[in-house]
Write a protein that holds these residues in place. Sequence first.
Motif, PDB file in Angstrom:
ATOM      1  N   THR A   1      50.893  10.457   0.644  1.00 22.48           N
ATOM      2  CA  THR A   1      52.123  10.142  -0.076  1.00 22.48           C
ATOM      3  C   THR A   1      52.012  10.212  -1.591  1.00 22.48           C
ATOM      4  O   THR A   1      53.026  10.349  -2.274  1.00 22.48           O
ATOM      5  N   THR A   2      50.805  10.080  -2.142  1.00 17.99           N
ATOM      6  CA  THR A   2      50.687   9.961  -3.596  1.00 17.99           C
ATOM      7  C   THR A   2      49.869  11.077  -4.234  1.00 17.99           C
ATOM      8  O   THR A   2      50.327  11.727  -5.181  1.00 17.99           O
ATOM      9  N   ILE A   3      48.670  11.310  -3.743  1.00 19.25           N
ATOM     10  CA  ILE A   3      47.771  12.281  -4.365  1.00 19.25           C
ATOM     11  C   ILE A   3      48.131  13.692  -3.908  1.00 19.25           C
ATOM     12  O   ILE A   3      48.224  13.966  -2.709  1.00 19.25           O
TER      13      ILE A   3
ATOM     14  N   TYR B   1      42.466   7.563  -9.294  1.00 18.39           N
ATOM     15  CA  TYR B   1      43.071   6.240  -9.192  1.00 18.39           C
ATOM     16  C   TYR B   1      44.067   5.976 -10.321  1.00 18.39           C
ATOM     17  O   TYR B   1      45.111   5.358 -10.109  1.00 18.39           O
ATOM     18  N   THR B   2      43.742   6.444 -11.522  1.00 17.16           N
ATOM     19  CA  THR B   2      44.649   6.243 -12.662  1.00 17.16           C
ATOM     20  C   THR B   2      45.959   6.985 -12.438  1.00 17.16           C
ATOM     21  O   THR B   2      47.051   6.439 -12.666  1.00 17.16           O
ATOM     22  N   GLN B   3      45.874   8.230 -11.974  1.00 11.54           N
ATOM     23  CA  GLN B   3      47.094   8.997 -11.725  1.00 11.54           C
ATOM     24  C   GLN B   3      47.917   8.369 -10.602  1.00 11.54           C
ATOM     25  O   GLN B   3      49.146   8.316 -10.686  1.00 11.54           O
ATOM     26  N   ALA B   4      47.240   7.899  -9.555  1.00 13.06           N
ATOM     27  CA  ALA B   4      47.958   7.268  -8.443  1.00 13.06           C
ATOM     28  C   ALA B   4      48.703   6.030  -8.916  1.00 13.06           C
ATOM     29  O   ALA B   4      49.864   5.798  -8.537  1.00 13.06           O
TER      30      ALA B   4
ATOM     31  N   ASN C   1      53.707   3.203 -10.239  1.00 11.18           N
ATOM     32  CA  ASN C   1      54.338   2.200 -11.105  1.00 11.18           C
ATOM     33  C   ASN C   1      55.436   2.771 -12.000  1.00 11.18           C
ATOM     34  O   ASN C   1      56.423   2.095 -12.290  1.00 11.18           O
ATOM     35  N   SER C   2      55.255   4.016 -12.436  1.00 14.17           N
ATOM     36  CA  SER C   2      56.207   4.591 -13.387  1.00 14.17           C
ATOM     37  C   SER C   2      57.218   5.522 -12.740  1.00 14.17           C
ATOM     38  O   SER C   2      58.239   5.857 -13.344  1.00 14.17           O
ATOM     39  N   GLY C   3      56.902   5.980 -11.531  1.00 11.72           N
ATOM     40  CA  GLY C   3      57.820   6.882 -10.849  1.00 11.72           C
ATOM     41  C   GLY C   3      57.840   8.280 -11.422  1.00 11.72           C
ATOM     42  O   GLY C   3      58.735   9.064 -11.126  1.00 11.72           O
ATOM     43  N   VAL C   4      56.839   8.611 -12.248  1.00  5.75           N
ATOM     44  CA  VAL C   4      56.766   9.942 -12.831  1.00  5.75           C
ATOM     45  C   VAL C   4      56.450  10.962 -11.742  1.00  5.75           C
ATOM     46  O   VAL C   4      55.773  10.642 -10.751  1.00  5.75           O
TER      47      VAL C   4
ATOM     48  N   ILE D   1      58.052  13.658 -20.666  1.00 10.76           N
ATOM     49  CA  ILE D   1      57.483  12.930 -19.529  1.00 10.76           C
ATOM     50  C   ILE D   1      57.606  11.436 -19.806  1.00 10.76           C
ATOM     51  O   ILE D   1      57.188  10.950 -20.866  1.00 10.76           O
ATOM     52  N   ASN D   2      58.158  10.713 -18.854  1.00 10.53           N
ATOM     53  CA  ASN D   2      58.457   9.294 -19.054  1.00 10.53           C
ATOM     54  C   ASN D   2      57.334   8.409 -18.517  1.00 10.53           C
ATOM     55  O   ASN D   2      57.347   8.001 -17.353  1.00 10.53           O
ATOM     56  N   ILE D   3      56.348   8.114 -19.371  1.00 12.04           N
ATOM     57  CA  ILE D   3      55.305   7.158 -19.024  1.00 12.04           C
ATOM     58  C   ILE D   3      55.158   6.167 -20.177  1.00 12.04           C
ATOM     59  O   ILE D   3      55.550   6.440 -21.306  1.00 12.04           O
ATOM     60  N   THR D   4      54.589   5.007 -19.882  1.00 12.24           N
ATOM     61  CA  THR D   4      54.489   3.930 -20.866  1.00 12.24           C
ATOM     62  C   THR D   4      53.280   4.132 -21.786  1.00 12.24           C
ATOM     63  O   THR D   4      52.387   4.938 -21.506  1.00 12.24           O
ATOM     64  N   ASN D   5      53.260   3.361 -22.870  1.00 10.30           N
ATOM     65  CA  ASN D   5      52.108   3.390 -23.770  1.00 10.30           C
ATOM     66  C   ASN D   5      50.842   2.933 -23.053  1.00 10.30           C
ATOM     67  O   ASN D   5      49.747   3.430 -23.334  1.00 10.30           O
ATOM     68  N   ASN D   6      50.997   1.991 -22.138  1.00  7.80           N
ATOM     69  CA  ASN D   6      49.847   1.529 -21.358  1.00  7.80           C
ATOM     70  C   ASN D   6      49.313   2.649 -20.472  1.00  7.80           C
ATOM     71  O   ASN D   6      48.089   2.815 -20.319  1.00  7.80           O
TER      72      ASN D   6
END
Length: 286
Positions: free
Chosen positions: A112-114, A175-178, A183-186, A226-231
């Motif tokens: 589902t994710t990777i 793991y970081t990309q997953a 969390n961000s729905g990107v 691309i909509n991702i957070t500063n974190n």
Amino acid sequence: MKKITIAILALILVGMLIPTGFATDSNLVITYGETTNANSDYKSIVDAFFTSQANVDLNNVNSKVITADQVNQVSSGITGKSYSSSQIYSSALLDLNDNDNLQVSVDKSKITTITGDMYISALKSAGITSGHVYVTSPVQATGESALAGIMNAYEEVTDVEIPETVKEAANEEIYTQAEIVENSGVDADSLSQLVDDVKQEVSNDNVTDHDTIVNIINNYVENNNINITNNDIENLANTIEQVQNVQGDVNYYKDQVSGFLNDSNSSGGFSLDGLFEWVKTFLNGN
């Protein structure tokens, strides 16, 4: 005497043309998730995917089991997640007979994710550039734990251990990309492309400074909307910085396996055409 010699040579040729049948192919290996391996129905589902996609006889394929303990050794230090023996579903088939370019085929109905591109990017971070990998699960799973199995499969086939620093960097990338996708729905493909392009720029310019990597990511994010957070950007920068810092170990590993990967499509020196040519020369000389 010549007739006897010809008959013996004919028998040798026939023997070489008869398949061994029960021999395993050392360029193929399956890694089953612990949960999948323990459930015959789950294992049948996974095997059916591998058979249909890779077109191989699984009776000739070696297999290994990836346990929760092995996955937790990786995940606990990255995400803090801990899995039980009933949660390791993802399974992978590695085929190094098909080794011109690295390919990853993912069962999108179950993983589902990777994505395939995410696996490719992480594997390239580990210095792996050849082989065809197939990834699936009997039930829906994120696919995070499959990378541990894939790298284990490469170690099994090549008999060369991937340095721990390299494994950690590649797994942290997955793991970081997953985590960002969840969390961000990107869009997963957009994120994978971001990581791949930034890694390439960082590698080309030999960038090791964290702030510079953050700036490169920021520029990419803004230019590609691309909509991702500063974190998220900080986490990606840490991951890419780690990949860059282990390049010495990556290059060492690539040197260790380069000969094997270059030769793995060969038949170990046996050439049927060459054998027939040898027989013809022998007979003409006798």
